[in-house]
Design a protein around this motif. Sequence first.
Motif, PDB file in Angstrom:
ATOM      1  N   ILE A   1     -47.557 -49.624   4.595  1.00 26.79           N
ATOM      2  CA  ILE A   1     -46.217 -49.660   4.023  1.00 26.79           C
ATOM      3  C   ILE A   1     -45.197 -49.253   4.913  1.00 26.79           C
ATOM      4  O   ILE A   1     -44.040 -49.969   4.841  1.00 26.79           O
ATOM      5  CB  ILE A   1     -46.362 -48.754   2.652  1.00 26.79           C
ATOM      6  CG1 ILE A   1     -47.434 -49.414   1.796  1.00 26.79           C
ATOM      7  CG2 ILE A   1     -44.846 -48.741   1.896  1.00 26.79           C
ATOM      8  CD1 ILE A   1     -47.535 -48.524   0.533  1.00 26.79           C
ATOM      9  N   ALA A   2     -45.232 -48.098   5.523  1.00 32.38           N
ATOM     10  CA  ALA A   2     -44.216 -47.822   6.679  1.00 32.38           C
ATOM     11  C   ALA A   2     -43.947 -48.600   7.576  1.00 32.38           C
ATOM     12  O   ALA A   2     -42.621 -48.944   7.692  1.00 32.38           O
ATOM     13  CB  ALA A   2     -44.679 -46.358   7.201  1.00 32.38           C
ATOM     14  N   VAL A   3     -44.854 -49.409   8.045  1.00 34.12           N
ATOM     15  CA  VAL A   3     -44.717 -50.528   9.018  1.00 34.12           C
ATOM     16  C   VAL A   3     -43.932 -51.673   8.389  1.00 34.12           C
ATOM     17  O   VAL A   3     -42.913 -52.115   9.041  1.00 34.12           O
ATOM     18  CB  VAL A   3     -46.068 -51.025   9.679  1.00 34.12           C
ATOM     19  CG1 VAL A   3     -45.885 -52.256  10.477  1.00 34.12           C
ATOM     20  CG2 VAL A   3     -46.739 -49.811  10.577  1.00 34.12           C
ATOM     21  N   ILE A   4     -44.357 -52.031   7.318  1.00 29.44           N
ATOM     22  CA  ILE A   4     -43.898 -53.334   6.507  1.00 29.44           C
ATOM     23  C   ILE A   4     -42.430 -52.870   6.205  1.00 29.44           C
ATOM     24  O   ILE A   4     -41.503 -53.596   6.567  1.00 29.44           O
ATOM     25  CB  ILE A   4     -44.585 -53.536   5.235  1.00 29.44           C
ATOM     26  CG1 ILE A   4     -46.015 -53.992   5.501  1.00 29.44           C
ATOM     27  CG2 ILE A   4     -43.738 -54.419   4.337  1.00 29.44           C
ATOM     28  CD1 ILE A   4     -46.765 -54.268   4.349  1.00 29.44           C
TER      29      ILE A   4
ATOM     30  N   VAL B   1     -40.729 -32.055   9.961  1.00 33.28           N
ATOM     31  CA  VAL B   1     -40.934 -32.527  11.142  1.00 33.28           C
ATOM     32  C   VAL B   1     -41.158 -34.341  10.819  1.00 33.28           C
ATOM     33  O   VAL B   1     -40.354 -35.215  11.314  1.00 33.28           O
ATOM     34  CB  VAL B   1     -42.111 -32.167  12.082  1.00 33.28           C
ATOM     35  CG1 VAL B   1     -42.103 -33.074  13.252  1.00 33.28           C
ATOM     36  CG2 VAL B   1     -41.610 -30.828  12.540  1.00 33.28           C
ATOM     37  N   GLY B   2     -42.124 -34.544  10.002  1.00 35.25           N
ATOM     38  CA  GLY B   2     -42.575 -35.846   9.827  1.00 35.25           C
ATOM     39  C   GLY B   2     -41.217 -36.698   9.140  1.00 35.25           C
ATOM     40  O   GLY B   2     -41.021 -37.855   9.648  1.00 35.25           O
TER      41      GLY B   2
ATOM     42  N   ALA C   1     -35.695 -37.738   1.840  1.00 38.92           N
ATOM     43  CA  ALA C   1     -37.211 -37.790   2.087  1.00 38.92           C
ATOM     44  C   ALA C   1     -37.939 -36.522   2.093  1.00 38.92           C
ATOM     45  O   ALA C   1     -39.128 -36.594   1.514  1.00 38.92           O
ATOM     46  CB  ALA C   1     -37.389 -38.530   3.537  1.00 38.92           C
ATOM     47  N   THR C   2     -37.416 -35.613   2.526  1.00 40.38           N
ATOM     48  CA  THR C   2     -37.839 -34.189   2.672  1.00 40.38           C
ATOM     49  C   THR C   2     -38.122 -33.683   1.032  1.00 40.38           C
ATOM     50  O   THR C   2     -39.158 -33.462   0.688  1.00 40.38           O
ATOM     51  CB  THR C   2     -36.991 -33.195   3.205  1.00 40.38           C
ATOM     52  OG1 THR C   2     -37.068 -33.446   4.624  1.00 40.38           O
ATOM     53  CG2 THR C   2     -37.591 -31.720   2.922  1.00 40.38           C
ATOM     54  N   ALA C   3     -37.215 -33.945   0.220  1.00 37.54           N
ATOM     55  CA  ALA C   3     -37.273 -33.499  -1.214  1.00 37.54           C
ATOM     56  C   ALA C   3     -38.356 -34.234  -2.009  1.00 37.54           C
ATOM     57  O   ALA C   3     -39.225 -33.773  -2.831  1.00 37.54           O
ATOM     58  CB  ALA C   3     -35.715 -33.756  -1.952  1.00 37.54           C
ATOM     59  N   LEU C   4     -38.523 -35.458  -1.655  1.00 35.73           N
ATOM     60  CA  LEU C   4     -39.503 -36.546  -2.106  1.00 35.73           C
ATOM     61  C   LEU C   4     -40.908 -36.079  -1.588  1.00 35.73           C
ATOM     62  O   LEU C   4     -41.934 -36.170  -2.639  1.00 35.73           O
ATOM     63  CB  LEU C   4     -38.862 -38.055  -1.985  1.00 35.73           C
ATOM     64  CG  LEU C   4     -37.794 -38.665  -2.660  1.00 35.73           C
ATOM     65  CD1 LEU C   4     -37.763 -40.046  -2.103  1.00 35.73           C
ATOM     66  CD2 LEU C   4     -37.984 -38.529  -4.109  1.00 35.73           C
TER      67      LEU C   4
ATOM     68  N   THR D   1     -43.443 -42.224   5.751  1.00 45.22           N
ATOM     69  CA  THR D   1     -43.176 -43.381   4.945  1.00 45.22           C
ATOM     70  C   THR D   1     -41.798 -43.335   4.482  1.00 45.22           C
ATOM     71  O   THR D   1     -40.768 -44.306   4.297  1.00 45.22           O
ATOM     72  CB  THR D   1     -44.151 -43.757   4.051  1.00 45.22           C
ATOM     73  OG1 THR D   1     -45.377 -44.004   4.704  1.00 45.22           O
ATOM     74  CG2 THR D   1     -43.938 -45.049   3.169  1.00 45.22           C
ATOM     75  N   LEU D   2     -41.418 -42.055   3.849  1.00 43.75           N
ATOM     76  CA  LEU D   2     -40.338 -42.004   2.988  1.00 43.75           C
ATOM     77  C   LEU D   2     -38.924 -41.902   3.996  1.00 43.75           C
ATOM     78  O   LEU D   2     -37.992 -42.308   3.610  1.00 43.75           O
ATOM     79  CB  LEU D   2     -40.327 -40.863   2.169  1.00 43.75           C
ATOM     80  CG  LEU D   2     -41.306 -40.779   1.094  1.00 43.75           C
ATOM     81  CD1 LEU D   2     -41.528 -39.285   0.569  1.00 43.75           C
ATOM     82  CD2 LEU D   2     -40.762 -41.633  -0.091  1.00 43.75           C
TER      83      LEU D   2
END
Length: 259
Positions: free
Chosen positions: A249-252, A71-72, A167-170, A157-158
């Motif tokens: 970091i995600a916001v940046i 979900v994320g 992103a899921t794999a990471l 973030t990913l």
Amino acid sequence: MNIGRTLVLAKNVFQEVIRDRILYIIGFYALIIAVAFRAIPEFAAVSADKIFLDVGLAVMNIIGLIVAVFVGTGLVNKEIEKRTILVLIAKPISRSEFITSKYLGLSAVLGVLLAAMTLIYLGFLQFAKMSYSPTSILIAVGFLFLQLSLITAVAITLGVFTSSLIATALTFAVYLMGNITQDLVQLGRLSRNPGIEKLTQGLYLILPDLSRLDLKNDAVYGLQALPTPTILMNNAGYGLLYSFLLLAIAVILFLRREF
């Protein structure tokens, strides 16, 4: 950042995830626990109680992890793919509010799931009159929530700068590596190779040390032998700080994206 507006957005995220029938997972958990309750004594009569305690928390962990990751990683990408992000950023909503609301909304969903699964779990333990420490179990579940919230921050973030699949794999890779970071440091020291030692030390500094938020073994096999309150508070602070840094970091990264 407007706190009130962020909480309203987080509530919308919570309701959206709930509408996806995510709460059916609670019934799935109850089914697994019921099967384990009946099957484990048939295979391990002597240590059945400990195994059931371990299985209950482990399944709770796995289910929470799957929700946090799948979900994320799609929370931001779904908005981009549906082009609804264009509508959102056109409104008086900052990108930091957007990211924070996604995190808080999914964390709230995880909190509800863990609370419901914990009630089912404790209900079976009471019914079977098993020996366990309620305080240890509740503390372990609380730290599991912190761990899953941290993984949620990793997933978001990913998901901001790559596809949902990658992103899921990471995120799964970060989870697996995060549980063995201390072992990696020890492995680097045993190798007696300066290059490997620097690599393992670097991984330890970058990756989250998820073992600090894993109290399942303490709750199941140690019963009352949990870490001291000071260590618990330090570890909880570590998880919250790491999640905050990931969201920053995600916001940046999200601020630099063009739509």
